[in-house]
Scaffold this active site. Structure first.
Site, PDB file in Angstrom:
ATOM      1  N   HIS A 264      38.508  33.161  11.149  1.00 57.09           N
ATOM      2  CA  HIS A 264      38.629  32.333   9.945  1.00 57.09           C
ATOM      3  C   HIS A 264      39.975  32.565   9.253  1.00 57.09           C
ATOM      4  CE1 HIS A 264      34.195  32.285  10.559  1.00 57.09           C
ATOM      5  NE2 HIS A 264      34.360  31.025  10.180  1.00 57.09           N
ATOM      6  N   ASN A 265      41.034  32.254   9.978  1.00 55.70           N
ATOM      7  CA  ASN A 265      42.393  32.516   9.515  1.00 55.70           C
ATOM      8  C   ASN A 265      43.143  31.200   9.296  1.00 55.70           C
ATOM      9  OD1 ASN A 265      43.028  31.660  12.182  1.00 55.70           O
ATOM     10  ND2 ASN A 265      42.764  33.754  12.913  1.00 55.70           N
ATOM     11  N   PHE A 266      44.449  31.289   9.063  1.00 55.39           N
ATOM     12  CA  PHE A 266      45.222  30.086   8.781  1.00 55.39           C
ATOM     13  C   PHE A 266      45.283  29.154   9.987  1.00 55.39           C
ATOM     14  CE2 PHE A 266      49.370  27.848   8.786  1.00 55.39           C
ATOM     15  CZ  PHE A 266      49.123  26.994   7.714  1.00 55.39           C
ATOM     16  N   HIS A 268      42.910  28.639  12.126  1.00 54.18           N
ATOM     17  CA  HIS A 268      41.653  27.888  12.098  1.00 54.18           C
ATOM     18  C   HIS A 268      41.736  26.784  11.044  1.00 54.18           C
ATOM     19  CE1 HIS A 268      37.410  26.874  11.809  1.00 54.18           C
ATOM     20  NE2 HIS A 268      37.388  27.264  10.546  1.00 54.18           N
ATOM     21  N   HIS A 304      38.810  24.762   3.221  1.00 49.93           N
ATOM     22  CA  HIS A 304      37.382  25.031   3.398  1.00 49.93           C
ATOM     23  C   HIS A 304      37.037  26.494   3.658  1.00 49.93           C
ATOM     24  CE1 HIS A 304      38.171  25.266   7.706  1.00 49.93           C
ATOM     25  NE2 HIS A 304      36.938  25.689   7.876  1.00 49.93           N
ATOM     26  N   ASP A 305      37.982  27.325   4.100  1.00 48.05           N
ATOM     27  CA  ASP A 305      37.691  28.744   4.383  1.00 48.05           C
ATOM     28  C   ASP A 305      38.656  29.683   3.665  1.00 48.05           C
ATOM     29  OD1 ASP A 305      35.369  28.951   5.911  1.00 48.05           O
ATOM     30  OD2 ASP A 305      36.399  28.455   7.783  1.00 48.05           O
ATOM     31  N   ASP A 414      35.177  21.107  11.253  1.00 42.43           N
ATOM     32  CA  ASP A 414      35.047  22.556  11.130  1.00 42.43           C
ATOM     33  C   ASP A 414      34.584  23.209  12.425  1.00 42.43           C
ATOM     34  OD1 ASP A 414      34.946  25.111  10.018  1.00 42.43           O
ATOM     35  OD2 ASP A 414      32.976  24.799   9.110  1.00 42.43           O
ATOM     36  N   GLN A 465      27.364  30.069  23.524  1.00 39.96           N
ATOM     37  CA  GLN A 465      27.774  28.681  23.386  1.00 39.96           C
ATOM     38  C   GLN A 465      26.720  27.667  23.785  1.00 39.96           C
ATOM     39  OE1 GLN A 465      30.042  29.076  21.205  1.00 39.96           O
ATOM     40  NE2 GLN A 465      31.243  27.408  22.040  1.00 39.96           N
TER      41      GLN A 465
END
Length: 518
Positions: A264-266, A268, A304-305, A414, A465
């Site tokens: 959940h970084n930049f 993403h 969003h994150d 997302d 998955q």
């Protein structure tokens, strides 16, 4: 021959879950006349592997590296790099420092990896490599050599430079020292500022509108430039009287408020925003929704994150963190992301909404809050079921219908990685599992309930998955495709292909487990 030095890259998820040591592979390579050794953890990302060899070669960010095997053939610098011995070391060379040079396409990397996997499987069964596979390998190698020499592929570079705007390559420092967070941000800001006025090629602008866009080929400063392009090409600056400098300040502050965590970084954030941007163009939403709705969706995707800590809502609530206490266990992360977003917008130099009317601002704020809160997977079925009811009679003039569609668009963006080419999507799965395993490890240490789908002792890549694609992605993507049939080929078919890929992988893993049992 000299003893190689150890350049060790250890990734958190590379640890053997049984505690018996590290699941790693050793890579021997010659660079600058010295024999070196790299130890790669099992869950190293493609970016980490490339960075490791860039450091080993004392290369700058714009240098082009090539790795050769003992036969002189080019091999891809990626997590799939095969382990070797001191006697069969690779040769690493800095071959160019041209910003317009072209890296090997990720699809070729994936093709080569699958071909090698097929060769190993067939060799196990029949005892030798069939002629057809040898011929395929030769064709792939020939294609790689062509790619290295074809000049007209330089459109894949980011910019067309004027003589006046040509960046000085001679000033690039070969060695990139480890920077502090603040120094790294300053470096990105300077680079973004220098590049923001340069011309992005038309080919890149068009590629940016597609789900096959490969984020792994771009640095963070370049991503900021591409985000600026998205806002510009959707005509937001004119429509909402946004000053370019204010937009740049806003984008950079958003970058600074994403943490350096595995998933959940930049990057993403960029991928989600880029997918939203692509969907807007593919579905022709520019002619179906108002400009203000498009601004809400794109900016929601971007924010969003924000400030995600790498631990999900279940952890926040079970650990009784400050966020869970502040938001009364109700979507603590999503509420926090919203609060951080509007904290950034509260800064005058970053406020892209400052020239709007009070009513426009209220509309955008309310829309963004709804869209970002919709990304809480605990609300997934509630939102999808609403959309299922509306979809057959969907009305683009109906306020409630538009509101639900906007939530669905942000949700699809997302969780859209599996709609991308496998060579782009699979490294993201590695990053996600690393973050999941970090959380479950912490839960075990603190005596908290362990989230089942994050437990490294119980979860494998394919098993993580198959159910997610079957029960979450496919129902969601199918409903959106009913409203926009054009998305069938762009997102639905690739997701079906991903399900088949991971189902086959899961089946093969189970068969192998049965085979090795006494």
């Amino acid at each position: 021959m000299s003893v190689p030095r150890g350049l060790i890259l250890m990734c958190g998820a590379g640890q053997d879950p049984r505690g018996s040591g590290m699941t790693t592979k050793i890579i021997y390579f010659m660079v600058n006349g010295k024999l070196e050794q790299a130890e790669l953890g099992a869950d190293c990302s493609a970016a980490e592997v490339k960075d490791l060899f860039r450091v080993a070669a004392e290369a700058g960010p714009h240098h082009i590296l090539k790795m050769y095997n003992t036969n002189g053939s080019v091999v891809n610098i990626s997590p799939q790099l095969e382990a070797n011995s001191v006697d069969s070391y690779y040769r690493l060379e800095v071959v160019a420092s041209d910003l317009q040079s072209v890296a090997m396409p990720p699809e070729l990397d994936s093709m080569e990896y699958r071909l090698r996997h097929l060769e190993n499987k067939v060799t196990e069964d029949v005892g030798k490599t069939p002629d057809i596979i040898c011929e395929l390998k030769s064709q792939v190698e020939s294609f790689k050599r062509k790619l290295e020499s074809v000049e007209h592929l330089s459109w894949m570079g980011l910019f067309r430079y004027d003589c006046d705007h040509q960046l000085s390559k001679s000033s690039q420092k070969a060695k990139m020292p480890q920077l502090s967070v603040q120094e790294e941000r300053q470096r990105v800001h300077m680079k973004f500022t220098n590049m923001s006025s340069l011309q992005v090629t038309e080919e890149v602008r068009e590629h940016l509108k597609t789900p096959i866009f490969d984020n792994w080929q771009w640095e963070e400063a370049e991503m900021l430039v591409l985000l600026q392009v998205m806002y510009t090409d959707l005509d937001f600056l004119t429509a909402f009287n946004i000053e370019l400098e204010v937009l740049q300040n806003f984008l950079f502050e958003v970058y600074c408020h994403y943490n350096n965590i595995p998933f959940h970084n930049f990057q993403h954030c960029f991928c989600v925003t880029q997918m939203m941007y692509g969907l807007i163009w593919l579905t022709d939403l520019r002619n179906k929704l108002g400009r203000i709705e498009l601004l809400i969706m794109l900016t929601s995707a971007l924010c969003h994150d924000l400030d995600h800590p790498g631990y999900n809502n279940v952890y926040q609530i079970n650990a009784q963190t400050d966020l869970a206490l502040r938001y009364n266990d109700i979507s603590p992360l999503e509420n926090h992301h919203c609060a951080v977003a509007f904290g950034i917008l509260a800064k005058p130099e970053c406020n892209i909404l400052k020239n709007l009317t009070t009513e426009q601002y209220k509309h955008i704020r309310g829309g963004m809050i709804k869209c970002i809160l919709a990304t809480d997977m605990a609300r997934h079925n509630e939102i999808l079921n609403k959309f299922k009811v509306m979809q057959p009679v969907f009305d683009f003039t109906n306020k409630d219908h538009k509101e639900v569609l906007m939530k669905i668009m942000v949700k699809v963006s997302d969780i859209s990685n599996e709609a991308r080419p496998m060579a782009v999507a699979e490294p993201w799965l590695d990053c996600l599992l690393q973050e999941f395993f970090n959380q479950s490890d912490t839960e075990k240490l603190k005596g908290l309930p362990v989230t089942p789908f994050m437990d490294r002792d119980k979860v494998s890549k394919p098993s993580s998955q198959t159910n997610f694609i079957r029960f979450v992605l496919l129902p969601l993507f199918t409903e959106l495709t009913k409203l926009f049939p054009c998305l069938e080929q762009h997102i639905l078919e690739p997701v079906r292909g991903a399900l088949e890929y991971y189902s086959n992988l899961e089946r093969a893993t189970k068969e192998e487990e049965v085979t090795v049992k006494p």
